[in-house]
Design an enzyme around this catalytic site. Structure first.
Site, mmCIF file in Angstrom:
data_model
loop_
_atom_site.group_PDB
_atom_site.id
_atom_site.type_symbol
_atom_site.label_atom_id
_atom_site.label_comp_id
_atom_site.label_asym_id
_atom_site.label_seq_id
_atom_site.Cartn_x
_atom_site.Cartn_y
_atom_site.Cartn_z
ATOM 1 N N ASP A 486 1.867 4.573 -6.486
ATOM 2 C CA ASP A 486 2.321 5.669 -5.623
ATOM 3 C C ASP A 486 3.188 6.669 -6.362
ATOM 4 O OD1 ASP A 486 1.248 5.115 -3.113
ATOM 5 O OD2 ASP A 486 2.829 3.688 -2.618
HETATM 6 C C1 GLC Z 1 8.302 4.659 -3.410
HETATM 7 C C2 GLC Z 1 8.359 3.344 -4.154
HETATM 8 C C3 GLC Z 1 7.010 2.716 -4.260
HETATM 9 C C4 GLC Z 1 6.394 2.647 -2.906
HETATM 10 C C5 GLC Z 1 6.416 4.003 -2.196
HETATM 11 C C6 GLC Z 1 5.916 3.848 -0.798
HETATM 12 O O1 GLC Z 1 7.557 5.578 -4.108
HETATM 13 O O2 GLC Z 1 8.866 3.492 -5.441
HETATM 14 O O3 GLC Z 1 7.114 1.438 -4.821
HETATM 15 O O4 GLC Z 1 5.063 2.247 -3.047
HETATM 16 O O5 GLC Z 1 7.714 4.498 -2.169
HETATM 17 O O6 GLC Z 1 5.841 5.039 -0.116
HETATM 18 C C1 GLC Z 2 4.397 -0.446 -3.207
HETATM 19 C C2 GLC Z 2 3.381 0.022 -2.193
HETATM 20 C C3 GLC Z 2 1.983 -0.080 -2.739
HETATM 21 C C4 GLC Z 2 1.911 0.564 -4.084
HETATM 22 C C5 GLC Z 2 2.954 0.016 -5.032
HETATM 23 C C6 GLC Z 2 2.971 0.723 -6.353
HETATM 24 O O1 GLC Z 2 4.302 -1.831 -3.343
HETATM 25 O O2 GLC Z 2 3.471 -0.711 -1.005
HETATM 26 O O3 GLC Z 2 1.071 0.528 -1.864
HETATM 27 O O4 GLC Z 2 0.632 0.353 -4.583
HETATM 28 O O5 GLC Z 2 4.217 0.147 -4.446
HETATM 29 O O6 GLC Z 2 3.457 2.009 -6.265
#
Ligand code: GLC
Ligand code: GLC
Length: 827
Positions: A486
């Protein structure tokens, strides 16, 4: 290093036993597995909610408070002026003994002081909208004990978000009723709400309190409420401000005597026309009936036994006996338990997720499936349909949906280009487990719009096509807002610290940003899609909607795209010693030796090795070696290296984190299993095992409790990486895709029992030192006892297999009713 231990496993009872209340972080458990849920820490902190942790929060909890973990369900015992709690907090009176046992959806906390023992069993009975608290008081002294017992719970005004911000309104809305031994919380019930909560006890009470300030004293704390310290309830009636529920009970215990008190914290919904029995007086019938179901120790014990049977049954579906207790306890108990918790909670409510944030993730929920499909296949089926219903006709998807409404979430929208592939991943796992091909024949809408229904198979087809239709200049998948990571926001270019990287304007137009992670994911799920198309003709006879499809042609077409993707990765995605991570907006390489920071990333190594891209040419092994060399550290495999030390606007959120944390070179446990599975593809059982054991909680539990901080019985999302200030420190425990991936990895790729369309495919990948082991597996109504022996100490390869004494060609145990003994010899 401080190796202090705060607890240990009790394998026989499937419990984690905490022996010191001052754990390095609250160590929590989850109660409930259907509609009513509670979070409970080892000092009884936490809260309860019905279905949705944001909109139906029953009791109040303050995150990130001082002191830590304040607020929960508390019992205060005033024994001749000495005031204490069985869970130590909030009074923190030193106890003579303390123990907390976290079990499968129950927690038992026992404390003793001055000859009195108080033991509380907390659980949510099956099919019940309430938390039971069975308090047992025992007088172990030689004198008569006269105790003043106070219960305590603080009501939350339903919406957990407005509860902590809209005080101009909140302080005027609170309303309660008190009748017999039950305190009712009915705030807003008179307007649009049909629900109330209650807190009752099965004995007459000698007093109560419902107004917080009256009970606690305005300038006091939970640790020293006026009413408790003085041993005198105020019988307060809350009007506005902050309603609470506290019962006061006078207890007299003879030497040796023991007595049970059963408290129930419940939730009720009334029909519109049955809301009131008199003006402003709520209809209490359901609450009273619920109290009656649990008004004796016998009834509560029976309900508890039922819950334990439920778990016995679930955990008997897959059991391993490997002779390694650290492995067995994770496989047989805690890993599966965590998978069930992630099924129930998704990413909503933990001590790191506030319950008011995101809903259900499209990709997260599909991945979670592989952790629980063997346990609760019917609920997995429903989940797949819910998820697919939030897809768009072009195969794109809402990134998240809301559990209450099951609607796609407009605040975050779509555009995460890995999302569609996960639907194939989840659906295939479901069919392989159940053999239920009929799910593909189900009519499922797009974006929940009536009239748009197509078969679930068609949803898989548009998912596959979404990648094919969104390729970039190197014929690799365009990344969109982000892929699995993300925080790799290649089209975002954000200079405004107040905007979210995930939702702000995205410059996808004209972008060349491509993802090697999606490329690998596409090859893995694309192969699955091809295989599905090939076997479907044998299964569609009974189906309504799939009869006219030319599956052979579809399989050919899909195979061509998969082959092209493999070529594209080999041509444009190989950096020399590892797979590239991505191309950015301008077409520059990310995750290349040419880069100054972030030369190598884990995600593309994981997915391209899982996909076996370039296996024959040695690319897989070289990639895995590079991971060992550059990403592996003492505590696991970090996400990227070197970590980013400055913000790179063309990469986004990933470079906003300090080095070693989260997506910037943290050990993001979720993706470690991808490399582990990659190792099994390369048949490197020793490496797979080494990586696996580094993030296996039971190994961390042994000597790293203080450093690791968070619960040693479940995985956390992230462990600080080698570039961090305190490598090895865990954060964000419980709600993480790590649970499902660890389960998938160990059950299917290490121990090697893989559900397959025709049966169970046996394909272990073991460290060479591995001895014989047995797995019992219930599968499609039959039971298999599988003995694997490894006489020559190999890592991979089944030399010989018999089912019920008969030799079998290949390595698939055919699905057939009954009980079967399978002998497998590796070699
Ligand atoms: C933030 C976190 C990430 C997560 C995302 C969800 O970017 O660092 O881990 O997946 O939020 O929206
Ligand atoms: C968090 C989110 C997942 C994402 C991950 C890496 O665990 O829930 O959707 O893939 O962060 O950013």
């Amino acid at each position: 290093m401080d190796n202090k231990r705060y607890g240990h496993f009790d394998d026989q009872h499937r419990e984690y036993v905490i022996t010191d209340p001052q754990t390095p972080w609250p160590w929590i458990n989850y109660l409930g597995n259907e509609d009513f849920f509670s979070l409970i820490s080892n000092t009884a902190g936490g809260y309860s909610f019905y279905k949705d942790a944001k909109f139906r929060r029953l009791t109040r909890y303050r995150y990130n408070g001082v002191p830590m973990d304040n607020g929960g369900r508390y019992f205060y015992i005033n024994d001749g002026g000495t005031v204490w709690n069985p869970g130590w907090k909030p009074c923190k009176t030193p106890l003579d003994s303390y123990e907390c046992r976290h079990g499968m959806n129950y927690t038992r906390i026992t404390g003793s002081k001055n000859g009195v023992e108080a033991s509380v069993l907390f659980f949510v009975p099956l099919h019940t909208w309430a938390e039971v608290q069975k308090l047992t008081l025992t007088n172990n002294s030689n004198e008569v004990k006269r105790l003043k017992l106070f219960s305590f719970a603080e009501w939350c005004l339903w919406n957990a978000a407005t509860d902590m911000e809209n005080f101009q309104r909140n302080f005027s809305t609170g309303e309660v009723e008190i009748e017999d031994s039950i305190i009712y919380h009915k705030t807003e019930y008179r307007e649009r709400r049909n629900h109330y909560a209650f807190y009752g006890v099965n004995v007459p009470i000698q007093g109560y309190d419902t107004d917080r300030e009256t009970f606690v004293g305005l300038y006091n704390e939970f640790a020293n409420p006026d009413a408790v310290i003085e041993g005198r309830p105020r019988n307060s009636h809350a009007h506005g401000w902050s309603p609470i529920a506290s019962h006061y009970i006078e207890v007299e215990l003879q030497p040796g005597e023991s007595r049970d008190y059963i408290f129930l914290l419940g939730y009720v919904e009334n029909k519109q026309e049955e809301k009131f029995i008199a003006p402003q007086v709520i209809n209490k019938t359901q609450a009273v009936a619920m109290m009656a179901r649990f008004d004796s120790s016998e009834k509560v014990d029976a309900a508890f036994a039922e819950l334990c049977d439920y778990w016995d049954n679930l955990l008997n579906i897959y059991t391993a006996n490997t002779g390694n207790e650290k492995l067995d306890r994770m496989v047989n108990v805690w890993n599966q338990y965590q998978c069930m918790v992630t099924f129930c909670m998704s990413r909503s409510a933990s001590f790191f997720e506030s319950g008011i944030g995101r809903g259900m993730g499209f990709r997260d929920s599909n991945q979670d499936l592989v952790g629980f499909v063997h346990l609760i296949p019917e609920r997995a089926r429903e989940r797949i349909i819910d998820i697919a219903s939030t897809q768009f006709p072009d195969g794109g998807c809402y990134h998240q949906y809301q559990p209450l409404t099951k609607r796609g979430n407009n605040d975050i929208g779509g555009g995460f280009n890995d999302d569609p592939c996960w639907l194939i991943f989840g659906t295939v796992a479901y069919i392989k487990e159940t053999g239920d091909f009929s799910i593909l024949d189900e009519m499922v809408p797009f974006d929940n719009q009536p009239g748009t229904e197509v078969t679930l198979f068609e949803h898989l087809r548009v998912s596959f096509n979404h990648v094919v239709n969104n390729l970039g200049p190197h014929s690799l998948p365009l990344i969109g807002r982000a892929d699995w990571n993300d925080c790799l926001n290649l089209n975002c270019f954000s200079w405004d610290p107040n905007e979210s990287f995930q939702t702000t304007e995205n410059k996808t137009e004209g972008s060349q940003a491509e993802s090697l992670m999606i490329a690998g994911l596409f090859v893995v799920t694309g192969k699955d899609y091809v295989e599905l198309c090939k076997i479907l003709p044998d299964h569609i006879k009974a189906m309504q909607n799939l009869k006219d499809i030319d599956f052979a042609a579809e399989a050919d077409r899909a195979q061509r795209h998969v082959d092209e993707m493999v070529d594209a990765v080999k041509t444009h995605g190989w950096d020399g010693e590892w797979y590239l991570r991505a191309y950015d907006f301008y077409g520059n390489k990310i995750g290349s030796d040419e880069c100054e920071e972030g030369k190598i990333f884990i995600e593309s190594q994981g997915w391209c090795t899982m996909a076996g891209i370039g296996l024959e040419e040695g690319l897989v092994e070289r990639s895995l070696d590079s991971v060992k060399e550059r990403l592996e550290c003492e505590h696991g495999i970090v996400l990227n290296n070197p970590a980013f030390t400055t913000y790179h606007v063309e990469m986004g959120e990933i470079s906003s984190y300090p080095e070693g944390y989260k997506e910037n070179a943290g050990i993001f446990c979720h993706n470690n299993p991808w490399v582990i599975i990659g190792e099994t593809v390369a048949a490197r059982g020793d490496d797979a095992w080494n990586h696996y054991k580094k993030i296996l909680p039971s190994y961390v539990e042994e000597d790293r409790q203080t450093l690791h901080k968070v619960e040693p019985y479940v995985n956390c999302q992230m462990v600080a990486g080698k570039d961090a200030y305190r490598p090895g420190e865990g954060k964000n425990s419980w709600l993480t895709g790590t649970a499902a991936w660890m389960w998938y990895t160990v059950s299917e790729f290490i121990l090697g029992i893989k559900p397959h369309y025709d049966g169970l495919l046996i394909d272990p990948c073991l460290p060479k030192t591995a001895h014989d082991y047995t797995v019992t597996r219930r599968f499609r109504g039959a039971e298999y006892e599988i003995h694997v022996s490894n006489p020559n100490g190999v890592s991979k390869g089944v030399a010989k297999m018999t089912v019920d004494g008969m030799p079998v060609e290949g390595a698939v145990v055919p699905a057939q009713p009954g009980k079967h003994i399978v002998e497998v010899v590796m070699g």
